[in-house]
Design an enzyme around this catalytic site. Structure first.
Site: not given
Ligand code: GUN
Ligand code: ZN
Length: 481
Positions: A90, A125, A193, A278, A281
């Site tokens: 990201d 963005d 978002a 798992c 647990c």
């Molecule tokens: N991580 C959570 N929401 C968003 C988003 O709207 N844009 C980006 N780039 N990362 C995110």
């Molecule tokens: Zn578990």
């Protein structure tokens, strides 16, 4: 390095697919666990052993880190994180949404993501929050779209760039953003978002946002739901055609001593039992887990196992054609999820256009099932029945003399000829004792049939129990005992 996506199986708008990024291939739907390089509570190498094919990390954190910046530029992300699967990065947009500014430009972050050998890059963005007014949403979106064009022009359309779709709660803007991102040729589109909607349990609006984007995106695009989330909502999101999720929930919940399950989460202090298969647990009691000095890590491992198992369950449901049953089951775990599911069923026409033709089964699970796309599909097909002049619809299945045709009745679908008794959905649907909503929906099937056969005369035989429903749904129709 191009990104390619191929759908192999589908159910609802959900699909099991194959995402290739350069020479790397991964299965979808998939969860990309979020890795914070500074707090690797479960390491990427351990995740790989758990079956994780892709992870997501934040290029902005690497860029700002004295410890990591030079190392990651010299050695590459895969060496530094010790993970040879797909790594998505990201851009810093999330920091932008939290702090209001970041000290990096769009081209700088993209170049940095390329230089550290990330497999999927995200431009800078602008995540416009749901509270934004329209003017702000339009302004932000114009900047985001300009940055996507800039990314394409600078790096070419074969660069592995994701195209986030923004637009806040303005559904026409979401649709426009989806259309433009698809039109620019981006094969990978995250919906952005939406974290504030999920944090606020605003699933109805989440469904509206996702469906607005899906209306405009080409079906060939791989769709990522940014920042989702809790495993209880993956089935619903998948049914809307979301292929990828990225979540820090496994770690964030562990930090707060919370234990995830596919239907909700518990505080670990509340748990007497550990209702999970798992390794964590099955090798700890709840008291041991609660008091362990490794509690956070053990919980993170459990949370990750549960999340990955839910993804596997969703993939199997798509292959079997039972995704709607899973969505129905999961959405009953929280009233707001149920609102989201009900909202999704309002998009019946769209869902019907994508839903697959034949499935393993249809289990009726309550009133919501009346609106499932299989029911809409069936009722759209009844005009194709060839019928004579005098048609009998027998609720009790008993054939009477004096008719050119006898149709049987199976709610919520409606009338059917004996010849399709074994065909989907009539033959493969399991329904409980009839109730009013179900019969009412079946009567809508009769109404379609009558409207499309103006030359036939129809007589319905039904018991006194269903007579009021038949008369209110099909006024004027002939009824006999
Ligand atoms: N991580 C959570 N929401 C968003 C988003 O709207 N844009 C980006 N780039 N990362 C995110
Ligand atoms: Zn578990």
């Amino acid at each position: 390095m191009a990104i390619r996506f191929e759908s192999l199986d589908s159910d609802g708008m959900g699909r099991c697919g194959k995402l290739s990024v350069g020479t790397k291939i991964m299965k979808t739907p998939a969860l990309l666990p979020v890795i914070n390089p500074h707090l690797q509570i479960v390491t990427p190498a351990e995740m790989k052993k758990m079956g994780v094919e892709a992870i997501i990390t934040n290029a902005y954190i690497f860029n700002q880190s004295v410890q990591y910046r030079n190392q990651v530029l010299a050695e590459g992300l895969h060496t530094v994180l010790d993970f040879d699967g797909v790594i998505m990065t990201d851009s810093g947009s999330f920091q932008l949404s939290v702090y209001g500014e970041v000290s990096v430009s769009n081209l700088e972050t993209l170049s940095f993501q390329r230089d550290i050998q990330s497999d999927i890059w995200v431009p800078l963005d602008i995540p416009t929050p749901p509270s934004a007014d329209r003017a702000a949403a339009e302004r932000d979106l114009a900047i985001t779209m300009e940055r996507l064009r800039e990314a394409k022009e600078t790096f070419g359309i074969d660069a592995p760039i994701a195209a986030p779709v923004q637009g806040s709660l303005y559904y026409d803007l979401r649709e426009r953003a989806g259309r433009e991102a698809g039109g620019l040729g981006f094969p990978f589109c995250p919906i952005g978002a939406v974290v504030p909607l999920m944090e606020g349990y605003r699933y109805r609006e989440l469904v509206q946002v996702v469906m607005a984007v899906q209306k405009a995106l080409p079906r060939s695009a791989c769709v990522h739901l940014f920042g989702a989330g809790h495993p209880a909502m993956f089935a619903l999101a998948t049914a809307m055609g979301c292929d990828l999720f990225d979540s820090a929930a496994y770690a964030l919940f562990a930090k707060e001593a919370r234990y995830l399950t596919p239907h909700g989460s518990y505080k670990v202090d509340e748990l007497v039992e550990l209702p999970c298969a798992c390794d964590v647990c099955r090798t700890h009691t709840s008291a041991e887990l609660r008091t362990s000095k490794d509690r956070e890590r053990l919980l993170a491992l459990h949370n990750l196992y549960v999340t990955l198992a839910e993804i596997a369950r969703i993939r199997q449901a798509i292959i079997d054609g039972t995704l709607w049953e899973l969505v129905d089951e999961r959405c009953r775990s929280h009233p707001q999820l149920l609102s989201g599911y009900r909202e999704l069923l309002n998009y019946g026409e769209t869902l019907e256009a994508h839903d697959r033709v034949s499935k393993r089964r249809f289990f009726f699970q309550g009133n919501e099932s009346c609106q499932r796309p299989e029911v809409i599909r069936y009722q759209r097909q009844t005009p194709r029945f060839r019928l004579g002049s005098k048609v009998h619809i027998a609720f009790d299945g008993r054939i009477r003399d004096g008719f050119t045709d006898t149709l049987l009745f199976k709610p919520p679908f409606g009338p059917y000829p004996r010849e399709i008794k074994e065909t989907f959905p009539i033959g493969q649907s399991e329904i409980p004792d009839w109730d009013e909503a179900m019969v009412r929906q079946g009567c809508r099937g009769i109404r379609n049939l009558i409207a499309s056969h103006p030359k036939s005369r129809f007589v319905i035989s039904c018991s006194a129990r269903w007579l009021p429903v038949v008369q209110s749904e099909l006024s004027g129709v002939e009824v006999c005992e």
